[in-house]
Scaffold this active site. Structure first.
Site, PDB file in Angstrom:
ATOM      1  CG  ASP A  40      79.415  37.949  28.479  1.00 42.60           C
ATOM      2  OD1 ASP A  40      79.695  37.929  27.270  1.00 42.60           O
ATOM      3  OD2 ASP A  40      78.615  38.755  28.985  1.00 42.60           O
ATOM      4  CD  GLU A 248      83.409  43.082  24.102  1.00 39.27           C
ATOM      5  OE1 GLU A 248      82.977  44.027  24.778  1.00 39.27           O
ATOM      6  OE2 GLU A 248      82.690  42.444  23.310  1.00 39.27           O
TER       7      GLU A 248
END
Length: 347
Positions: A40, A248
């Site tokens: 991420d 997301e």
């Protein structure tokens, strides 16, 4: 302990793990670091240097894998830095630990960071003591930390994957949200419903959230609102449009006066993007940024370094396990009309 870690070459166990799962495909980029697992990646350029704010994956053998991501049991953050793309990567050590967040319970997921008036702000999602994801903020005078967390989460915040964008007029916006384990389906009109269910295939898909930040960068200046994502015909996506709808991993950047909202489709594993005329949207879908990578998740950031643009992302080349990921970077290019050339992470 601080480390200097060079870009890896495709060899040894990394090649074995990759080949076992991905056959004969060869990755276009190598992991930035190999001594820890990272995911991420939120990348920024501060004072001419590249800083990457990733999740720090751990092998939590005592946690069962489930659809809510319980096995993503991260507990701290490390900040990576590099002087140039392709150069040595420095791990600056622990920037924030879950034990130093007073209200935190478990699962320290994908963060982001920004700077204002010499103070660096780290935004992070973590479940509180009631096992509800909230978003916190921590501050430091250094881009690498250590960061000191505020005693409470941002009032009115919820879900996961915060990303902060500061516009040219000085206003800052926090985008966030994620379904399934990210709990966005439990929120309606900013109210929590523990029985909130996922959408049916013909229902309008869940939308990401945004709120403008106050001048102190630690609170919302307005109620949280939905970010409108529209298809090419100006209509909202339905849940069955799972290869395009939001799941997301929101990110916002600006290019040639337009705002680019990019995100992950989650269970269909694309990184997509949509373009709008202001930070609130609406944003119109334009295509894929990154095709699915090795591993279940797909999460990214897009940043300009000098004259070029880069996509930071992750896959599981080092481990072959979906919860033990490694961050990477590759060049991103635009077409003359401002659309992004889709990237395939493997040759």
């Amino acid at each position: 302990m601080k480390h200097i870690v060079k870009i890896l070459t495709l060899a040894g166990c990394s090649l074995t793990a990759f080949a076992q799962i991905n056959g004969s495909k060869t990755p276009i980029s190598q992991p930035l670091v190999s001594h820890i697992y990272t995911a991420d990646p939120s990348a920024h350029v501060f004072n001419g240097k590249i800083y990457i704010y990733p999740s720090h994956d751990i092998d939590a053998k005592d946690v069962k894998e489930d659809d809510d991501g319980g096995h993503f049991a991260m507990r701290d953050y490390h900040v990576l830095s590099m002087d140039k793309i392709g150069g040595p990567v420095k791990d600056n050590g622990v920037a924030l630990d879950i034990k130093d967040i007073p209200w935190a319970g478990r699962q320290l997921w994908a963060p982001d960071a920004t700077v204002k008036n010499g103070t660096y702000y780290l935004y992070f999602p973590v479940k509180d003591k009631q096992d509800i994801f909230r978003i916190g903020v921590a501050t430091s005078k250094s881009p690498t930390g250590p960061f000191k967390a505020e005693p409470e989460p941002i009032k009115g915040s919820y879900s996961i994957d915060p990303t902060v964008y500061q516009d040219a007029d000085g206003k800052a916006y926090l985008y966030f949200g994620g379904i399934w384990g990210g709990q966005l389906q439990r929120w309606s009109s900013n109210q929590y419903d523990p029985k909130g269910a996922l959408k049916q295939k013909d229902e309008v898909a869940y939308l990401p959230r945004v709120a403008r930040l106050s001048a102190d960068m630690k609170s919302f200046a307005e109620p949280v609102r939905e970010v409108q994502l529209l298809d090419e015909n100006g209509k909202p996506f339905l849940e069955k449009d799972s290869d395009k709808r939001f799941f997301e991993a929101a990110w916002l950047h600006q290019y040639n006066g337009k705002y680019y909202f990019s995100y992950s489709t989650g269970d269909t594993h694309n990184l997509c993007y949509a373009i709008g005329d202001n930070p609130y949207g609406p944003f119109t879908y334009k295509g894929i940024v990154l095709k699915p990578v090795l591993g279940w998740t797909n999460h990214h950031s897009i940043v300009q370094v000098g004259p070029k643009w880069y996509l930071f992302y992750h896959d599981v080349q080092l481990s072959g396990k979906t919860h033990l990921r490694n961050v990477k970077v590759t060049e991103l290019t635009y077409n003359p009309d401002g659309t992004i050339k889709p990237i395939d992470a493997y040759k």
